[in-house]
Design a protein around this motif. Structure first.
Motif, PDB file in Angstrom:
ATOM      1  N   ARG A 184       0.837  -1.190   0.000  1.00 36.91           N
ATOM      2  CA  ARG A 184       0.000   0.000   0.000  1.00 36.91           C
ATOM      3  C   ARG A 184       0.874   1.242   0.000  1.00 36.91           C
ATOM      4  NH1 ARG A 184      -1.624   4.102   2.619  1.00 36.91           N
ATOM      5  NH2 ARG A 184      -3.776   4.698   2.771  1.00 36.91           N
ATOM      6  N   ARG A 185       0.440   2.246  -0.764  1.00 35.57           N
ATOM      7  CA  ARG A 185       1.136   3.535  -0.760  1.00 35.57           C
ATOM      8  C   ARG A 185       0.163   4.628  -1.155  1.00 35.57           C
ATOM      9  NH1 ARG A 185       5.981   3.553  -4.421  1.00 35.57           N
ATOM     10  NH2 ARG A 185       6.318   5.466  -3.319  1.00 35.57           N
ATOM     11  N   GLY A 186       0.475   5.841  -0.722  1.00 32.63           N
ATOM     12  CA  GLY A 186      -0.268   7.003  -1.184  1.00 32.63           C
ATOM     13  C   GLY A 186      -1.298   7.538  -0.223  1.00 32.63           C
ATOM     14  N   ILE A 187      -1.403   8.855  -0.200  1.00 28.77           N
ATOM     15  CA  ILE A 187      -2.422   9.558   0.557  1.00 28.77           C
ATOM     16  C   ILE A 187      -3.445  10.124  -0.430  1.00 28.77           C
ATOM     17  CG2 ILE A 187      -2.895  11.523   2.064  1.00 28.77           C
ATOM     18  CD1 ILE A 187      -1.471   9.428   3.590  1.00 28.77           C
ATOM     19  N   LEU A 188      -2.987  10.938  -1.367  1.00 27.34           N
ATOM     20  CA  LEU A 188      -3.884  11.528  -2.357  1.00 27.34           C
ATOM     21  C   LEU A 188      -4.191  10.528  -3.475  1.00 27.34           C
ATOM     22  CD1 LEU A 188      -5.388  14.096  -2.975  1.00 27.34           C
ATOM     23  CD2 LEU A 188      -3.391  14.943  -4.174  1.00 27.34           C
ATOM     24  N   TRP A 189      -3.142   9.963  -4.079  1.00 27.88           N
ATOM     25  CA  TRP A 189      -3.288   8.905  -5.072  1.00 27.88           C
ATOM     26  C   TRP A 189      -2.938   7.601  -4.374  1.00 27.88           C
ATOM     27  CZ3 TRP A 189      -1.343  13.646  -6.635  1.00 27.88           C
ATOM     28  CH2 TRP A 189      -2.066  14.280  -7.645  1.00 27.88           C
ATOM     29  N   GLN A 190      -3.944   6.834  -4.058  1.00 19.74           N
ATOM     30  CA  GLN A 190      -3.751   5.611  -3.285  1.00 19.74           C
ATOM     31  C   GLN A 190      -3.586   4.416  -4.212  1.00 19.74           C
ATOM     32  OE1 GLN A 190      -6.958   5.251  -0.393  1.00 19.74           O
ATOM     33  NE2 GLN A 190      -7.281   7.441  -0.614  1.00 19.74           N
ATOM     34  N   ARG A 191      -2.725   3.510  -3.781  1.00 17.93           N
ATOM     35  CA  ARG A 191      -2.522   2.268  -4.526  1.00 17.93           C
ATOM     36  C   ARG A 191      -2.416   1.131  -3.524  1.00 17.93           C
ATOM     37  NH1 ARG A 191       2.596  -0.002  -7.858  1.00 17.93           N
ATOM     38  NH2 ARG A 191       1.472  -1.620  -8.960  1.00 17.93           N
ATOM     39  N   MET A 192      -3.161   0.066  -3.762  1.00 18.48           N
ATOM     40  CA  MET A 192      -3.065  -1.126  -2.934  1.00 18.48           C
ATOM     41  C   MET A 192      -3.020  -2.320  -3.883  1.00 18.48           C
ATOM     42  SD  MET A 192      -5.355  -2.378   0.315  1.00 18.48           S
ATOM     43  CE  MET A 192      -5.029  -0.896   1.240  1.00 18.48           C
ATOM     44  N   VAL A 193      -1.970  -3.134  -3.750  1.00 19.52           N
ATOM     45  CA  VAL A 193      -1.757  -4.267  -4.638  1.00 19.52           C
ATOM     46  C   VAL A 193      -1.553  -5.518  -3.790  1.00 19.52           C
ATOM     47  CG1 VAL A 193      -0.274  -5.244  -6.427  1.00 19.52           C
ATOM     48  CG2 VAL A 193      -0.628  -2.791  -6.338  1.00 19.52           C
ATOM     49  N   ALA A 194      -2.226  -6.599  -4.160  1.00 22.24           N
ATOM     50  CA  ALA A 194      -2.017  -7.903  -3.514  1.00 22.24           C
ATOM     51  C   ALA A 194      -1.282  -8.802  -4.499  1.00 22.24           C
ATOM     52  CB  ALA A 194      -3.349  -8.519  -3.112  1.00 22.24           C
ATOM     53  N   VAL A 195      -0.157  -9.334  -4.072  1.00 22.60           N
ATOM     54  CA  VAL A 195       0.641 -10.221  -4.913  1.00 22.60           C
ATOM     55  C   VAL A 195       0.558 -11.631  -4.320  1.00 22.60           C
ATOM     56  CG1 VAL A 195       2.914 -10.678  -5.880  1.00 22.60           C
ATOM     57  CG2 VAL A 195       2.208  -8.324  -5.448  1.00 22.60           C
ATOM     58  N   PRO A 196      -0.124 -12.575  -5.013  1.00 20.22           N
ATOM     59  CA  PRO A 196      -0.209 -13.939  -4.488  1.00 20.22           C
ATOM     60  C   PRO A 196       1.169 -14.596  -4.447  1.00 20.22           C
ATOM     61  CG  PRO A 196      -1.799 -13.572  -6.255  1.00 20.22           C
ATOM     62  CD  PRO A 196      -0.880 -12.399  -6.243  1.00 20.22           C
ATOM     63  N   TYR A 197       1.452 -15.302  -3.375  1.00 22.82           N
ATOM     64  CA  TYR A 197       2.760 -15.948  -3.225  1.00 22.82           C
ATOM     65  C   TYR A 197       3.035 -16.923  -4.361  1.00 22.82           C
ATOM     66  CZ  TYR A 197       2.652 -14.183   1.583  1.00 22.82           C
ATOM     67  OH  TYR A 197       2.583 -13.393   2.688  1.00 22.82           O
ATOM     68  N   GLY A 198       2.027 -17.666  -4.790  1.00 17.65           N
ATOM     69  CA  GLY A 198       2.214 -18.663  -5.836  1.00 17.65           C
ATOM     70  C   GLY A 198       2.481 -18.083  -7.206  1.00 17.65           C
ATOM     71  N   ARG A 199       2.225 -16.790  -7.404  1.00 14.86           N
ATOM     72  CA  ARG A 199       2.429 -16.145  -8.700  1.00 14.86           C
ATOM     73  C   ARG A 199       3.761 -15.401  -8.796  1.00 14.86           C
ATOM     74  NH1 ARG A 199      -0.957 -19.133 -11.133  1.00 14.86           N
ATOM     75  NH2 ARG A 199      -3.138 -18.782 -10.680  1.00 14.86           N
ATOM     76  N   MET A 200       4.489 -15.327  -7.694  1.00 13.78           N
ATOM     77  CA  MET A 200       5.771 -14.620  -7.717  1.00 13.78           C
ATOM     78  C   MET A 200       6.783 -15.403  -8.543  1.00 13.78           C
ATOM     79  SD  MET A 200       6.505 -13.179  -3.958  1.00 13.78           S
ATOM     80  CE  MET A 200       5.119 -12.803  -2.924  1.00 13.78           C
ATOM     81  N   GLN A 201       7.465 -14.701  -9.427  1.00  8.10           N
ATOM     82  CA  GLN A 201       8.487 -15.329 -10.247  1.00  8.10           C
ATOM     83  C   GLN A 201       9.886 -14.875  -9.864  1.00  8.10           C
ATOM     84  OE1 GLN A 201       7.410 -14.486 -14.291  1.00  8.10           O
ATOM     85  NE2 GLN A 201       6.063 -16.260 -14.378  1.00  8.10           N
ATOM     86  N   LEU A 202       9.981 -13.669  -9.311  1.00 10.78           N
ATOM     87  CA  LEU A 202      11.286 -13.121  -8.995  1.00 10.78           C
ATOM     88  C   LEU A 202      11.162 -12.186  -7.805  1.00 10.78           C
ATOM     89  CD1 LEU A 202      14.288 -12.512  -9.962  1.00 10.78           C
ATOM     90  CD2 LEU A 202      13.298 -10.598 -11.196  1.00 10.78           C
ATOM     91  N   VAL A 203      12.102 -12.273  -6.888  1.00 13.21           N
ATOM     92  CA  VAL A 203      12.200 -11.341  -5.774  1.00 13.21           C
ATOM     93  C   VAL A 203      13.599 -10.743  -5.861  1.00 13.21           C
ATOM     94  CG1 VAL A 203      12.080 -11.021  -3.285  1.00 13.21           C
ATOM     95  CG2 VAL A 203      10.637 -12.741  -4.372  1.00 13.21           C
ATOM     96  N   ASP A 204      13.663  -9.437  -6.105  1.00 15.69           N
ATOM     97  CA  ASP A 204      14.919  -8.758  -6.406  1.00 15.69           C
ATOM     98  C   ASP A 204      15.195  -7.684  -5.366  1.00 15.69           C
ATOM     99  OD1 ASP A 204      17.159  -7.809  -7.774  1.00 15.69           O
ATOM    100  OD2 ASP A 204      15.980  -6.570  -9.127  1.00 15.69           O
ATOM    101  N   ILE A 205      16.442  -7.600  -4.900  1.00 15.35           N
ATOM    102  CA  ILE A 205      16.855  -6.542  -3.983  1.00 15.35           C
ATOM    103  C   ILE A 205      17.789  -5.606  -4.740  1.00 15.35           C
ATOM    104  CG2 ILE A 205      18.125  -5.974  -1.883  1.00 15.35           C
ATOM    105  CD1 ILE A 205      17.298  -8.684  -0.765  1.00 15.35           C
ATOM    106  N   THR A 206      17.475  -4.311  -4.699  1.00 15.06           N
ATOM    107  CA  THR A 206      18.283  -3.304  -5.375  1.00 15.06           C
ATOM    108  C   THR A 206      18.627  -2.201  -4.385  1.00 15.06           C
ATOM    109  OG1 THR A 206      17.022  -3.709  -7.390  1.00 15.06           O
ATOM    110  CG2 THR A 206      18.351  -1.714  -7.332  1.00 15.06           C
ATOM    111  N   HIS A 207      19.857  -1.724  -4.432  1.00 15.06           N
ATOM    112  CA  HIS A 207      20.219  -0.564  -3.624  1.00 15.06           C
ATOM    113  C   HIS A 207      21.390   0.149  -4.269  1.00 15.06           C
ATOM    114  CE1 HIS A 207      23.335  -3.111  -1.626  1.00 15.06           C
ATOM    115  NE2 HIS A 207      22.394  -4.027  -1.758  1.00 15.06           N
ATOM    116  N   GLY A 208      21.254   1.461  -4.370  1.00 12.97           N
ATOM    117  CA  GLY A 208      22.304   2.287  -4.935  1.00 12.97           C
ATOM    118  C   GLY A 208      23.287   2.726  -3.857  1.00 12.97           C
ATOM    119  N   PRO A 209      24.249   3.558  -4.230  1.00 16.69           N
ATOM    120  CA  PRO A 209      25.264   3.989  -3.262  1.00 16.69           C
ATOM    121  C   PRO A 209      24.677   4.744  -2.067  1.00 16.69           C
ATOM    122  CG  PRO A 209      25.834   4.697  -5.494  1.00 16.69           C
ATOM    123  CD  PRO A 209      24.499   4.065  -5.566  1.00 16.69           C
TER     124      PRO A 209
END
Length: 193
Positions: free
Chosen positions: A119-144
Motif C-alpha cells: 500500500r502507498r499514497g495519501i492523495l493517489w492511493q494504490r493497494m496491490v495484492a501479490v499472491p505468493y504462488g504467482r511470484m516469479q522473482l524477488v529482487d533486492i536493489t540498492h544504490g550507493p
C-alpha cells in the motif's frame, strides 16, 4: 491451503517482526476521507525512516543542479526565458522535498496467508495484492546512497507485466529476510498448484 503453509509464512523467518520493524515508522498513515482504501486487519510493516533522508538528499541534489544550470544560462548567456521551465522544475522539486516525509509514512506492506499486500499514497492511493504462488522473482536493489543509509528496494515480479511491486526503503536485513521467506513460501505454493 496445505498443512504447514501457515508455519512457512509465520515461522522462524517471518515471525521475527523485530527485524521487519527495526528503524521504521510507528504507524502507517492513511487518508482521512471516507472513500479511502481501508487498511483491513493484520500487521502492517512500514518502511525505514532512512528512506526519507535518501529521497530528500537525492531530490536536493537534483534541485541544486537545476538551479545551477538556470543561473548559469541566465547570468552567462543572458537567457531570461530559462526561468520559465527552470522555475517550474525548481518548484516541483522543492514541493517534492516538502511532501516526502508524509508520502513515506503512507507506504507499507502486509504479509497475509496467501499474498503480500502493498500500500502507498495519501492523495493517489494504490493497494496491490501479490499472491505468493504467482511470484516469479524477488529482487533486492540498492544504490550507493541507499547502501550508505542501510536500506534497499525489494521488487516482486509476477507473470503479469504491470503487476510487479517495488517496496522502497526496506532495511537491508529486512529485505534479505523477506526475499528468502517469500521465495520459500512461493515455492511451496507453486508445487501445490
Amino acid at each position: 491451503m496445505r498443512p504447514g503453509d501457515d508455519a512457512a509464512i509465520h515461522g522462524s523467518h517471518l515471525g521475527d517482526d523485530a527485524v521487519l520493524d527495526a528503524s521504521t515508522f510507528d504507524h502507517i498513515r492513511e487518508p482521512r476521507s471516507a472513500a479511502r482504501l481501508p487498511l483491513g486487519d493484520g500487521t502492517w510493516h512500514q518502511i525505514a525512516r532512512a528512506y526519507v533522508w535518501v529521497r530528500i538528499i537525492s531530490t536536493a541534489v537534483s534541485l541544486l543542479v537545476v538551479t545551477a544550470i538556470v543561473l548559469a544560462l541566465w547570468l552567462l548567456l543572458h537567457q531570461t526565458w530559462v526561468w520559465i521551465p527552470g522555475g517550474i522544475l525548481i518548484v516541483i522539486l522543492a514541493w517534492t522535498i516538502i511532501i516526502t516525509p508524509r508520502q513515506a509514512r503512507s507506504i507499507g506492506y502486509q504479509l497475509r496467508h496467501d499474498d503480500l499486500v502493498f500500500r502507498r499514497g495519501i492523495l493517489w492511493q494504490r493497494m496491490v495484492a501479490v499472491p505468493y504462488g504467482r511470484m516469479q522473482l524477488v529482487d533486492i536493489t540498492h544504490g550507493p546512497l541507499d547502501r550508505g543509509f542501510g536500506i534497499a528496494q525489494l521488487k516482486l515480479v509476477t507473470a503479469a507485466a504491470n503487476s510487479g511491486v517495488v517496496i522502497p526503503g526496506v532495511t537491508q536485513l529486512a529485505a534479505e529476510q523477506l526475499r528468502d521467506t517469500l521465495i520459500d513460501v512461493a515455492e511451496t505454493r507453486r508445487t501445490g498448484l
